[in-house]
Design an enzyme around this catalytic site. Sequence first.
Site, mmCIF file in Angstrom:
data_model
loop_
_atom_site.group_PDB
_atom_site.id
_atom_site.type_symbol
_atom_site.label_atom_id
_atom_site.label_comp_id
_atom_site.label_asym_id
_atom_site.label_seq_id
_atom_site.Cartn_x
_atom_site.Cartn_y
_atom_site.Cartn_z
ATOM 1 N N SER A 172 -7.058 44.270 48.315
ATOM 2 C CA SER A 172 -7.842 45.111 48.012
ATOM 3 C C SER A 172 -9.635 44.831 48.393
ATOM 4 O O SER A 172 -10.280 44.974 48.139
ATOM 5 C CB SER A 172 -8.665 44.719 46.287
ATOM 6 O OG SER A 172 -7.247 45.198 45.631
ATOM 7 N N GLU A 207 5.653 41.208 49.500
ATOM 8 C CA GLU A 207 6.412 41.847 49.019
ATOM 9 C C GLU A 207 8.125 41.423 49.194
ATOM 10 O O GLU A 207 8.705 41.540 48.759
ATOM 11 C CB GLU A 207 5.645 42.981 49.438
ATOM 12 C CG GLU A 207 4.175 43.203 48.753
ATOM 13 C CD GLU A 207 4.286 44.499 49.340
ATOM 14 O OE1 GLU A 207 4.237 44.925 50.430
ATOM 15 O OE2 GLU A 207 2.772 44.381 48.529
ATOM 16 N N GLU A 209 -3.153 35.221 50.602
ATOM 17 C CA GLU A 209 -2.968 36.781 49.748
ATOM 18 C C GLU A 209 -2.652 36.781 48.075
ATOM 19 O O GLU A 209 -1.506 37.199 48.748
ATOM 20 C CB GLU A 209 -1.860 38.195 50.897
ATOM 21 C CG GLU A 209 -2.569 38.484 51.849
ATOM 22 C CD GLU A 209 -2.076 40.009 52.185
ATOM 23 O OE1 GLU A 209 -2.454 40.888 52.277
ATOM 24 O OE2 GLU A 209 -1.278 39.890 51.658
ATOM 25 N N LYS A 261 2.872 49.056 55.707
ATOM 26 C CA LYS A 261 3.864 48.255 54.517
ATOM 27 C C LYS A 261 4.558 49.429 55.264
ATOM 28 O O LYS A 261 5.493 50.554 56.139
ATOM 29 C CB LYS A 261 3.518 48.802 53.194
ATOM 30 C CG LYS A 261 2.558 47.679 52.994
ATOM 31 C CD LYS A 261 1.508 47.036 51.296
ATOM 32 C CE LYS A 261 0.913 46.630 51.528
ATOM 33 N NZ LYS A 261 0.524 45.834 49.926
ATOM 34 N N HIS A 263 4.765 37.596 53.569
ATOM 35 C CA HIS A 263 4.462 38.905 52.561
ATOM 36 C C HIS A 263 5.095 38.540 51.017
ATOM 37 O O HIS A 263 5.865 38.652 51.221
ATOM 38 C CB HIS A 263 4.033 39.764 52.806
ATOM 39 C CG HIS A 263 3.892 40.959 52.371
ATOM 40 N ND1 HIS A 263 3.526 41.354 51.398
ATOM 41 C CD2 HIS A 263 2.207 41.173 52.658
ATOM 42 C CE1 HIS A 263 2.533 42.181 51.711
ATOM 43 N NE2 HIS A 263 1.491 41.737 51.744
ATOM 44 N N ASN A 288 -2.225 46.717 57.683
ATOM 45 C CA ASN A 288 -0.365 45.681 56.801
ATOM 46 C C ASN A 288 -0.218 47.606 56.194
ATOM 47 O O ASN A 288 -0.796 48.099 55.511
ATOM 48 C CB ASN A 288 -0.245 45.327 55.696
ATOM 49 C CG ASN A 288 0.809 44.892 55.683
ATOM 50 O OD1 ASN A 288 1.885 45.772 55.922
ATOM 51 N ND2 ASN A 288 1.263 44.519 54.463
ATOM 52 N N GLY A 332 -3.493 44.850 46.366
ATOM 53 C CA GLY A 332 -2.974 46.898 45.165
ATOM 54 C C GLY A 332 -3.754 46.848 44.577
ATOM 55 O O GLY A 332 -3.100 47.697 43.321
HETATM 56 P P1 13P Z 1 -4.454 45.841 49.828
HETATM 57 O O1 13P Z 1 -5.574 46.134 50.403
HETATM 58 O O2 13P Z 1 -3.427 47.238 49.590
HETATM 59 O O3 13P Z 1 -4.219 45.448 48.261
HETATM 60 O O4 13P Z 1 -2.985 45.047 50.463
HETATM 61 C C1 13P Z 1 -3.240 43.390 50.976
HETATM 62 C C2 13P Z 1 -2.280 43.161 51.671
HETATM 63 O O5 13P Z 1 -0.607 43.474 50.694
HETATM 64 C C3 13P Z 1 -1.548 43.883 52.752
HETATM 65 O O6 13P Z 1 -1.176 42.882 53.421
#
Ligand code: 13P
Length: 263
Positions: free
Chosen positions: A220, A106, A175, A14, A104, A12, A181
Amino acid sequence: MSAVRRPLLAANWKMHKTVGESVAFVREWSRRVADGWALPNAAEVELVVCPTALALAPVAPLLDALGVGLGAQDLDVGSEGAVTGGVSGYLLAEALATHVIVGHSERRRLFGEADGVVAAKAAAALAAGLTPIVCVGETEAERQAGETKRVVTGQLRAVLEAVPAADARLTVAYEPLWAIGTGRGAHPSDASEVASWLRALVAERWGAAAGAVRILYGGSVTAGNVLGFWQADAIDGALVGGASLEMESWLALVRTVAPTPPA
Ligand code: 13P
């Protein structure tokens, strides 16, 4: 990793990478492959890259040549109409996307997407012929309060109610928000427990067909910790953010989960 479900490793990206950078990344990956970096056997692991919406069409032929799936990061409900700024699943499919991330954290947090919206998007993705990767997960406060299962239950049940019939394309990504992150991934045994819980929820509605639904872990994930998740029976792959952005960390991840190149 289960014997019946093909594991999925999805990147992803983003809102990272320009269209040019996205194309350059996949070109560089293709060059490595041409130079002898062996892609994993597609039967061993399914790979998907989810760039920004504008980069979908430009990278589509390059990923296709590698046998790698193309995922969008969001879609709008419906097929066409008065939805200013909207991008439907049909438009994503026309851009040759095969997958789409739905709900997601976010999107839920920054765009106020409630469970009902996420559920409608999951159904819309399936109707457009896409494989939805539906994200569920709890906040740190919810985890501390012991509410993880309650939260993910509400999130997933809404989706199961909106999807008309058992569909093996439905993919769920657990997640936890506190792991995204932060460099602080969940413990594989905790993630595994939630994944088993999620499958039981699917089974409650879909019976044995739940056995075909893939449940991923995200948060992560790196080449250093991915095997812990990969080796858990209840977990069928990973959704990766940060570690998918750089070529070396991405290739290291892929190589870690698929160490044996095809003969
Ligand atoms: P990270 O791997 O940067 O923690 O992000 C996870 C994520 O949100 C994947 O959709």
